[in-house]
Design a protein around this motif. Sequence first.
Motif, PDB file in Angstrom:
ATOM      1  N   ASP A 125       0.833  -1.213   0.000  1.00 14.13           N
ATOM      2  CA  ASP A 125       0.000   0.000   0.000  1.00 14.13           C
ATOM      3  C   ASP A 125       0.865   1.259   0.000  1.00 14.13           C
ATOM      4  OD1 ASP A 125       0.841   0.522   2.612  1.00 14.13           O
ATOM      5  OD2 ASP A 125      -0.994  -0.214   3.520  1.00 14.13           O
ATOM      6  N   GLN A 126       0.195   2.418   0.041  1.00 14.46           N
ATOM      7  CA  GLN A 126       0.930   3.690  -0.054  1.00 14.46           C
ATOM      8  C   GLN A 126       1.792   3.954   1.171  1.00 14.46           C
ATOM      9  OE1 GLN A 126      -2.509   3.596   0.387  1.00 14.46           O
ATOM     10  NE2 GLN A 126      -3.245   5.505   1.282  1.00 14.46           N
ATOM     11  N   TYR A 127       1.565   3.232   2.271  1.00 10.87           N
ATOM     12  CA  TYR A 127       2.379   3.394   3.483  1.00 10.87           C
ATOM     13  C   TYR A 127       3.500   2.358   3.546  1.00 10.87           C
ATOM     14  CZ  TYR A 127      -1.925   5.859   4.620  1.00 10.87           C
ATOM     15  OH  TYR A 127      -3.029   6.676   4.571  1.00 10.87           O
ATOM     16  N   ASN A 128       3.642   1.596   2.470  1.00 16.18           N
ATOM     17  CA  ASN A 128       4.663   0.546   2.373  1.00 16.18           C
ATOM     18  C   ASN A 128       4.343  -0.664   3.240  1.00 16.18           C
ATOM     19  OD1 ASN A 128       6.725   0.169   0.574  1.00 16.18           O
ATOM     20  ND2 ASN A 128       8.319   0.502   2.105  1.00 16.18           N
ATOM     21  N   ASN A 129       3.080  -0.809   3.666  1.00 16.59           N
ATOM     22  CA  ASN A 129       2.649  -2.041   4.326  1.00 16.59           C
ATOM     23  C   ASN A 129       2.542  -3.116   3.255  1.00 16.59           C
ATOM     24  OD1 ASN A 129       2.125  -1.003   7.039  1.00 16.59           O
ATOM     25  ND2 ASN A 129       0.426   0.100   6.107  1.00 16.59           N
ATOM     26  N   SER A 130       2.978  -4.309   3.578  1.00 17.15           N
ATOM     27  CA  SER A 130       2.984  -5.398   2.618  1.00 17.15           C
ATOM     28  C   SER A 130       2.095  -6.535   3.111  1.00 17.15           C
ATOM     29  CB  SER A 130       4.424  -5.891   2.456  1.00 17.15           C
ATOM     30  OG  SER A 130       4.454  -7.120   1.808  1.00 17.15           O
ATOM     31  N   THR A 131       1.254  -7.049   2.211  1.00 17.63           N
ATOM     32  CA  THR A 131       0.450  -8.222   2.502  1.00 17.63           C
ATOM     33  C   THR A 131       0.853  -9.299   1.507  1.00 17.63           C
ATOM     34  OG1 THR A 131      -1.407  -6.828   3.173  1.00 17.63           O
ATOM     35  CG2 THR A 131      -1.907  -9.137   2.670  1.00 17.63           C
ATOM     36  N   VAL A 132       1.304 -10.442   2.019  1.00 15.48           N
ATOM     37  CA  VAL A 132       1.699 -11.553   1.154  1.00 15.48           C
ATOM     38  C   VAL A 132       0.740 -12.710   1.411  1.00 15.48           C
ATOM     39  CG1 VAL A 132       3.542 -13.164   0.546  1.00 15.48           C
ATOM     40  CG2 VAL A 132       4.121 -10.835   1.250  1.00 15.48           C
ATOM     41  N   TRP A 133       0.174 -13.253   0.351  1.00 14.97           N
ATOM     42  CA  TRP A 133      -0.755 -14.375   0.492  1.00 14.97           C
ATOM     43  C   TRP A 133       0.025 -15.643   0.798  1.00 14.97           C
ATOM     44  CZ3 TRP A 133      -2.440 -10.001  -1.294  1.00 14.97           C
ATOM     45  CH2 TRP A 133      -3.801  -9.719  -1.244  1.00 14.97           C
ATOM     46  N   ASP A 134      -0.573 -16.497   1.641  1.00 10.33           N
ATOM     47  CA  ASP A 134       0.022 -17.796   1.947  1.00 10.33           C
ATOM     48  C   ASP A 134      -0.073 -18.685   0.717  1.00 10.33           C
ATOM     49  OD1 ASP A 134       0.546 -17.101   4.565  1.00 10.33           O
ATOM     50  OD2 ASP A 134      -1.353 -17.900   5.304  1.00 10.33           O
ATOM     51  N   GLY A 135       0.898 -19.534   0.550  1.00 10.28           N
ATOM     52  CA  GLY A 135       0.849 -20.495  -0.542  1.00 10.28           C
ATOM     53  C   GLY A 135       1.290 -19.875  -1.857  1.00 10.28           C
ATOM     54  N   GLU A 136       1.408 -20.738  -2.843  1.00 13.18           N
ATOM     55  CA  GLU A 136       1.852 -20.304  -4.160  1.00 13.18           C
ATOM     56  C   GLU A 136       0.747 -20.580  -5.165  1.00 13.18           C
ATOM     57  OE1 GLU A 136       5.403 -22.596  -4.706  1.00 13.18           O
ATOM     58  OE2 GLU A 136       6.621 -21.131  -3.645  1.00 13.18           O
ATOM     59  N   PHE A 137       0.791 -19.850  -6.256  1.00 13.57           N
ATOM     60  CA  PHE A 137      -0.190 -19.998  -7.325  1.00 13.57           C
ATOM     61  C   PHE A 137       0.469 -20.670  -8.518  1.00 13.57           C
ATOM     62  CE2 PHE A 137      -1.349 -16.455  -4.685  1.00 13.57           C
ATOM     63  CZ  PHE A 137      -2.715 -16.600  -4.528  1.00 13.57           C
ATOM     64  N   ASP A 138      -0.313 -21.491  -9.229  1.00 14.36           N
ATOM     65  CA  ASP A 138       0.218 -22.179 -10.406  1.00 14.36           C
ATOM     66  C   ASP A 138       0.531 -21.201 -11.531  1.00 14.36           C
ATOM     67  OD1 ASP A 138       0.061 -24.653  -9.177  1.00 14.36           O
ATOM     68  OD2 ASP A 138      -1.946 -25.059  -9.943  1.00 14.36           O
ATOM     69  N   THR A 139      -0.293 -20.163 -11.655  1.00 12.71           N
ATOM     70  CA  THR A 139      -0.069 -19.175 -12.718  1.00 12.71           C
ATOM     71  C   THR A 139      -0.159 -17.769 -12.137  1.00 12.71           C
ATOM     72  OG1 THR A 139      -2.399 -18.925 -13.310  1.00 12.71           O
ATOM     73  CG2 THR A 139      -1.185 -20.711 -14.406  1.00 12.71           C
ATOM     74  N   ASP A 140       0.467 -16.830 -12.817  1.00 17.32           N
ATOM     75  CA  ASP A 140       0.367 -15.442 -12.386  1.00 17.32           C
ATOM     76  C   ASP A 140      -1.061 -14.933 -12.535  1.00 17.32           C
ATOM     77  OD1 ASP A 140       0.610 -15.558 -15.163  1.00 17.32           O
ATOM     78  OD2 ASP A 140       1.924 -13.818 -15.316  1.00 17.32           O
ATOM     79  N   GLN A 141      -1.793 -15.448 -13.516  1.00 13.59           N
ATOM     80  CA  GLN A 141      -3.189 -15.037 -13.710  1.00 13.59           C
ATOM     81  C   GLN A 141      -4.048 -15.450 -12.519  1.00 13.59           C
ATOM     82  OE1 GLN A 141      -4.453 -13.187 -16.589  1.00 13.59           O
ATOM     83  NE2 GLN A 141      -5.962 -12.854 -14.972  1.00 13.59           N
ATOM     84  N   GLU A 142      -3.809 -16.660 -11.990  1.00 16.48           N
ATOM     85  CA  GLU A 142      -4.540 -17.110 -10.793  1.00 16.48           C
ATOM     86  C   GLU A 142      -4.321 -16.152  -9.625  1.00 16.48           C
ATOM     87  OE1 GLU A 142      -3.946 -21.070  -9.083  1.00 16.48           O
ATOM     88  OE2 GLU A 142      -4.119 -21.879 -11.110  1.00 16.48           O
ATOM     89  N   ALA A 143      -3.076 -15.731  -9.449  1.00 18.73           N
ATOM     90  CA  ALA A 143      -2.753 -14.809  -8.362  1.00 18.73           C
ATOM     91  C   ALA A 143      -3.484 -13.482  -8.558  1.00 18.73           C
ATOM     92  CB  ALA A 143      -1.244 -14.581  -8.289  1.00 18.73           C
ATOM     93  N   PHE A 144      -3.444 -12.956  -9.774  1.00 19.22           N
ATOM     94  CA  PHE A 144      -4.094 -11.676 -10.054  1.00 19.22           C
ATOM     95  C   PHE A 144      -5.610 -11.787  -9.902  1.00 19.22           C
ATOM     96  CE2 PHE A 144      -5.558  -8.189 -12.857  1.00 19.22           C
ATOM     97  CZ  PHE A 144      -4.997  -7.138 -12.139  1.00 19.22           C
ATOM     98  N   ASP A 145      -6.170 -12.899 -10.370  1.00 25.99           N
ATOM     99  CA  ASP A 145      -7.618 -13.103 -10.244  1.00 25.99           C
ATOM    100  C   ASP A 145      -8.040 -13.123  -8.771  1.00 25.99           C
ATOM    101  OD1 ASP A 145      -7.835 -13.191 -12.987  1.00 25.99           O
ATOM    102  OD2 ASP A 145      -8.065 -15.376 -13.091  1.00 25.99           O
TER     103      ASP A 145
END
Length: 86
Positions: A42-62
């Motif tokens: 975010d604009q305050y440099n807070n970072s949120t990382v989702w647990d686990g990995e996605f098979d495709t970058d599109q899955e992550a974006f969706d």
Amino acid sequence: MMYDENDLIYSPLQQKYTAEGKTVEVCIYRMPDTGWTLEVVDQYNNSTVWDGEFDTDQEAFDLFLEEVGAEGIEAMIGPEPGSSVH
């Protein structure tokens, strides 16, 4: 084999995303032998990382789009630096 951040592969879907007048940076990346990671900064440099990995970058974006649709972009934004969170 050991990798460092120079080995990161960035998705072409990585972008700044604006909704409701707020902007976050959607980061989608992976190492050569891993799945995709979704991170929102975010604009305050807070970072949120989702647990686990996605098979495709599109899955992550969706998933990011689903979350914004369900909870609003405000849910992606952390506290302002110096604000007290209870």
